[in-house]
Design an enzyme around this catalytic site. Structure first.
Site, PDB file in Angstrom:
ATOM      1  N   HIS A 136      -7.170  -6.267  -1.163  1.00 12.78           N
ATOM      2  CA  HIS A 136      -6.099  -5.290  -0.967  1.00 12.78           C
ATOM      3  C   HIS A 136      -5.059  -5.702   0.076  1.00 12.78           C
ATOM      4  O   HIS A 136      -3.884  -5.370  -0.051  1.00 12.78           O
ATOM      5  CB  HIS A 136      -6.710  -3.948  -0.551  1.00 12.78           C
ATOM      6  CG  HIS A 136      -5.695  -2.865  -0.359  1.00 12.78           C
ATOM      7  ND1 HIS A 136      -4.952  -2.362  -1.401  1.00 12.78           N
ATOM      8  CD2 HIS A 136      -5.283  -2.203   0.761  1.00 12.78           C
ATOM      9  CE1 HIS A 136      -4.138  -1.422  -0.944  1.00 12.78           C
ATOM     10  NE2 HIS A 136      -4.317  -1.310   0.367  1.00 12.78           N
ATOM     11  N   ASP A 161       0.861  -1.185   0.000  1.00  8.72           N
ATOM     12  CA  ASP A 161       0.000   0.000   0.000  1.00  8.72           C
ATOM     13  C   ASP A 161       0.903   1.242   0.000  1.00  8.72           C
ATOM     14  O   ASP A 161       1.792   1.331  -0.830  1.00  8.72           O
ATOM     15  CB  ASP A 161      -0.967  -0.070   1.194  1.00  8.72           C
ATOM     16  CG  ASP A 161      -1.942   1.084   1.256  1.00  8.72           C
ATOM     17  OD1 ASP A 161      -2.931   1.072   0.503  1.00  8.72           O
ATOM     18  OD2 ASP A 161      -1.720   2.001   2.073  1.00  8.72           O
TER      19      ASP A 161
END
Length: 326
Positions: free
Chosen positions: A303, A105
């Site tokens: 994610h 991320d």
């Protein structure tokens, strides 16, 4: 392979912004692990013992503004160039000259820029979830404003100091649970449902999060760990990363379009907006990541990739690291 792996040890080391907290396990070549938003060193709990057992010194940090690391008060203390120097300071504080850096991320972007700005320190780079996209194009805040249309992209929503904090901090645990569920493959909103990456005008992010669901990778205890850290620190340090994107664009002007030439790895999730929205960046890897060793999209993964699919990520990481040593 190591026959015995010591337990995780924690310490604080000096950095330009104060101190950086790190969790360390194993001995051997240094692998620096950098988390994203809204997480902590704990996001690498499945990787630390595996990398240590494979013969590496695995070190997961709390990024500046998170956990037990320092949290400077100034918003502009969270520029990318400062976070890169934090990574350099950790490497040197550990008595090392170089390291492999791996990020997820925001951590992937920090890792990429660490390799770009300090190639003499970071000899290889692994990127999880967020592809490398060189600096370029219009000012980021203008791009994000256009993406929102009649709604507001979460990045724009995060820009005003105090605004997102007012939504999150009265119920940190509930907000985190909702965000983690919204971006996990097994609990994300169904196709056609309102997108949790956008905020309705005068609305909140929470309105679009799943309610009462925890993804399979997240136990109540895991959630307690994350919530406990942010309940203690607040969210401002973490959100200040988003509030420096225009400053980064200015600071990194000399690196417009620059490739990262060190050996690299990319692992993304097929159900992650970070990889679908940035598909063009992945397609550009032959130019932007000429040292790419391998690139992987994990089918049916969201994610939080190293937590959703730890076994696959661990195998891909260790295979790549082994290839680097060959």
């Amino acid at each position: 392979m190591s026959q015995h792996v010591a337990e995780v040890t924690h310490r604080l080391v000096s950095s330009p912004g104060g101190r950086i907290h790190l969790a360390e396990q194993g001995t051997g070549p240094l692998v620096l692990l950098v988390h994203g938003f809204p997480e902590s060193w704990y996001s690498w709990r499945h990787q630390l013992p595996v990398l240590a057992a494979a013969g590496y010194r695995a070190v997961a940090i709390d990024v500046r503004g998170y956990g037990r690391s320092s949290k400077p008060a100034a918003t502009d203390a969270y520029r990318m160039i400062d976070l890169v120097e934090d990574n350099v300071s950790v490497v040197h504080a550990l008595g090392e000259e170089s390291a492999v850096v791996v990020g997820h991320d925001w951590g992937a972007t920090i890792a990429a820029n660490s390799a770009l700005l300090r190639p003499e320190v970071f000899r290889a780079v692994g990127l999880l979830s967020v592809p490398y996209a060189p600096r370029g194009g219009p000012r980021p805040s203008d791009v994000f404003a256009r993406m929102g249309g009649d709604e507001e992209l979460y990045v724009s929503y995060f820009q005003e100091p105090g605004r997102a904090e007012a939504e999150i901090e009265p119920d940190v645990r509930g907000w985190l649970a909702g965000l983690y569920a919204a971006l996990s493959a097994d609990t994300m909103p169904a196709p056609g449902a309102p997108d949790p990456h956008f905020v309705s005008r005068e609305g909140t992010m929470r309105e679009r999060f799943p309610i009462g669901l925890l993804p399979a990778w997240l136990s109540e205890r895991d959630l307690d760990v994350y919530a406990g850290e942010f309940e203690r620190t607040g969210l401002t340090g973490a959100l200040n990363r988003y509030r420096n994107m225009d400053r980064d664009w200015e600071d990194l002007a000399a690196f417009d379009g620059a490739p990262i030439t060190q050996p690299s790895l990319f692992i993304g999730g097929s159900m992650d907006a970070s990889t679908t929205w940035l598909a063009d960046a992945i397609d550009a890897y032959p130019v932007t990541l000429p040292g790419l060793v391998s690139s992987h999209l994990l089918d049916g993964c969201g994610h939080w990739i190293q937590q959703e699919r730890p076994d696959e990520v661990n195998r891909l990481l260790t295979d790549w690291l082994t290839a680097l040593r060959a």
